[in-house]
Design an enzyme around this catalytic site. Structure first.
Site, PDB file in Angstrom:
ATOM      1  N   TYR A 196      75.509  56.358  55.222  1.00  0.00           N
ATOM      2  CA  TYR A 196      75.488  57.506  54.316  1.00  0.00           C
ATOM      3  C   TYR A 196      74.151  58.194  54.509  1.00  0.00           C
ATOM      4  CZ  TYR A 196      77.969  59.377  50.156  1.00  0.00           C
ATOM      5  OH  TYR A 196      78.728  60.131  49.276  1.00  0.00           O
ATOM      6  N   ASP A 229      81.978  45.323  35.497  1.00  0.00           N
ATOM      7  CA  ASP A 229      82.090  46.603  36.193  1.00  0.00           C
ATOM      8  C   ASP A 229      82.115  47.710  35.147  1.00  0.00           C
ATOM      9  OD1 ASP A 229      82.630  48.672  38.027  1.00  0.00           O
ATOM     10  OD2 ASP A 229      84.792  48.385  37.783  1.00  0.00           O
ATOM     11  N   ASP A 281      80.150  51.054  42.501  1.00  0.00           N
ATOM     12  CA  ASP A 281      81.552  50.624  42.555  1.00  0.00           C
ATOM     13  C   ASP A 281      82.166  50.853  43.926  1.00  0.00           C
ATOM     14  OD1 ASP A 281      81.261  53.375  42.117  1.00  0.00           O
ATOM     15  OD2 ASP A 281      83.108  53.554  40.963  1.00  0.00           O
ATOM     16  N   ARG A 282      81.743  51.919  44.609  1.00  0.00           N
ATOM     17  CA  ARG A 282      82.286  52.217  45.940  1.00  0.00           C
ATOM     18  C   ARG A 282      81.852  51.163  46.951  1.00  0.00           C
ATOM     19  NH1 ARG A 282      81.041  58.428  47.178  1.00  0.00           N
ATOM     20  NH2 ARG A 282      82.663  58.109  48.775  1.00  0.00           N
ATOM     21  N   ASN A 304      82.989  55.012  33.942  1.00  0.00           N
ATOM     22  CA  ASN A 304      82.824  56.087  32.966  1.00  0.00           C
ATOM     23  C   ASN A 304      83.844  56.021  31.836  1.00  0.00           C
ATOM     24  OD1 ASN A 304      80.615  57.940  33.981  1.00  0.00           O
ATOM     25  ND2 ASN A 304      81.871  57.758  35.823  1.00  0.00           N
ATOM     26  N   SER A 305      85.026  55.484  32.111  1.00  0.00           N
ATOM     27  CA  SER A 305      86.073  55.403  31.090  1.00  0.00           C
ATOM     28  C   SER A 305      86.269  54.002  30.542  1.00  0.00           C
ATOM     29  CB  SER A 305      87.410  55.908  31.652  1.00  0.00           C
ATOM     30  OG  SER A 305      87.318  57.245  32.063  1.00  0.00           O
ATOM     31  N   ASN A 306      86.125  53.000  31.411  1.00  0.00           N
ATOM     32  CA  ASN A 306      86.371  51.615  31.011  1.00  0.00           C
ATOM     33  C   ASN A 306      85.310  50.678  31.567  1.00  0.00           C
ATOM     34  OD1 ASN A 306      89.186  51.641  29.673  1.00  0.00           O
ATOM     35  ND2 ASN A 306      89.548  52.742  31.586  1.00  0.00           N
ATOM     36  N   GLY A 356      77.797  55.367  44.853  1.00  0.00           N
ATOM     37  CA  GLY A 356      78.069  54.641  43.617  1.00  0.00           C
ATOM     38  C   GLY A 356      78.241  53.158  43.868  1.00  0.00           C
ATOM     39  N   VAL A 371      85.270  46.815  32.821  1.00  0.00           N
ATOM     40  CA  VAL A 371      86.143  45.700  33.177  1.00  0.00           C
ATOM     41  C   VAL A 371      85.274  44.465  33.370  1.00  0.00           C
ATOM     42  CG1 VAL A 371      87.921  44.856  34.746  1.00  0.00           C
ATOM     43  CG2 VAL A 371      87.721  47.306  34.302  1.00  0.00           C
TER      44      VAL A 371
END
EC number: 2.7.1.33
Length: 254
Positions: free
Chosen positions: A100, A6, A109-110, A9-11, A107, A13
Site C-alpha cells: 500500500y 473486533d 480489519d482489512r 463502526n456499527s458493531n 484499516g 464482535v
C-alpha cells in the site's frame, strides 16, 4: 483462553478462543458514548450467560477502526481482565507484506481479514467484507496484500435514500420477492438489493481483470449471507474470518 475483539463502526464482535477453537462469540452495537465501565458490565453479563468468568481469559487482542473506542477496549482489558492486550496496528507482526502507498492507512480489519484468508486458503483471494463500508481486498498468490476498494455499505446507501428523498419511507434491508416490484417498499428494496449485488460483482470482476489472476472470492460481515447467494462471484461466506485472523495474529506476536 484468548479474548478477541473486533471494533467496527456499527458493531463490536467479541470471541473467546480455547486453543485453536472459537468457543463463544457475541455481537453488540458500537456506542462511542459508553465508558469502559459500562462495556465491562455488559461483558460481565455476556460471560455469565455463557457460564464463564473473567478469570478464564489470560490474553487479548484488539482490532479497531473506531479510535475513540480503542482506548476503551484497552481499559476493559486492564481493569476487568488484568492484562495488557495486543492492538493491531503499526509495528505488529502480520507475516504479510503490505503493498500500500502508506501501510499505516490500511484499516486494521482489512489486514486481519487478509491474514486470515491467506492462512486458510494459501491462494490468491478477493475478500469482501460487508460492514458500515464494504471493503474489497486483493491478496496475491505470494501472500502479499495488494490493496483494494471501499464502497458505501448497504445500510448507508439505504439510509441516504430515505434521508434525501422526501416521499420515500425507511425500509428494512431484505431480498425483495421480485425485481419488478409493485409497491414502494419492495421497489426500494429491489433497487438497493440488486443494485448492490451488481456493485459487488462489478468491483470483483474489475479486480480480477486488473490483477490478471483467478482469485478465490470470499465474503464476511453482517450482510454477507444476504448478498452472497445472489452474487455471481462470491464462492464462500466465512462468518468468523476476522476473529480467526485476530487469533492468528496473536499467535504471531505472543
Amino acid at each position: 483462553m484468548l479474548l478477541v475483539i473486533d471494533v467496527g463502526n456499527s458493531n463490536i464482535v467479541l470471541g473467546i478462543c480455547d486453543g485453536t477453537q472459537l468457543v463463544r462469540n457475541w455481537r453488540i452495537s458500537t456506542d462511542k458514548s459508553r465508558t469502559s465501565d459500562e462495556y465491562g458490565v455488559l461483558l460481565h453479563s455476556l460471560f455469565a450467560s455463557a457460564g464463564l468468568g473473567f478469570d478464564t481469559v489470560d490474553a487479548a487482542i484488539i482490532s479497531s477502526v473506531v479510535p475513540p473506542l480503542t482506548g476503551v477496549m484497552e481499559a476493559i482489558c486492564r481493569d476487568f481482565f488484568h492484562l495488557t492486550p495486543f492492538v493491531v496496528g503499526p509495528g505488529i507482526k502480520t507475516g504479510m507484506p503490505i503493498l500500500y502507498d502508506n501501510p499505516r492507512e490500511v484499516g486494521a480489519d482489512r489486514i486481519v481479514n487478509a491474514v486470515a484468508g491467506y492462512e486458510k486458503h494459501k491462494c490468491s483471494l478477493v475478500i469482501v467484507d460487508f460492514g458500515t463500508a464494504t471493503t474489497f481486498d486483493y491478496v496475491n498468490a505470494r501472500g502479499e496484500y495488494c490493496g483494494g476498494a471501499i464502497a458505501p455499505g448497504l445500510a448507508i446507501s439505504l439510509e441516504a435514500l430515505f434521508q434525501r428523498a422526501s416521499k420515500l419511507p425507511r425500509v428494512d434491508i431484505a431480498r425483495p420477492p421480485q425485481i419488478i416490484a409493485r409497491n414502494t417498499v419492495n421497489s426500494m428494496q429491489a433497487g438497493i438489493f440488486y443494485g448492490y449485488v451488481g456493485l459487488v460483482d462489478e468491483i470483483v470482476n474489475r479486480i480480477v481483470a486488473e490483477s490478471k489472476d483467478t482469485p478465490r472470492v470470499i465474503a464476511t460481515g453482517g450482510l454477507a449471507k444476504l448478498i452472497a447467494p445472489e452474487s455471481r462471484t462470491i464462492v464462500e461466506v466465512d462468518d468468523f474470518l476476522t476473529l480467526d485472523g485476530l487469533k492468528i495474529l496473536y499467535e504471531r506476536n505472543r
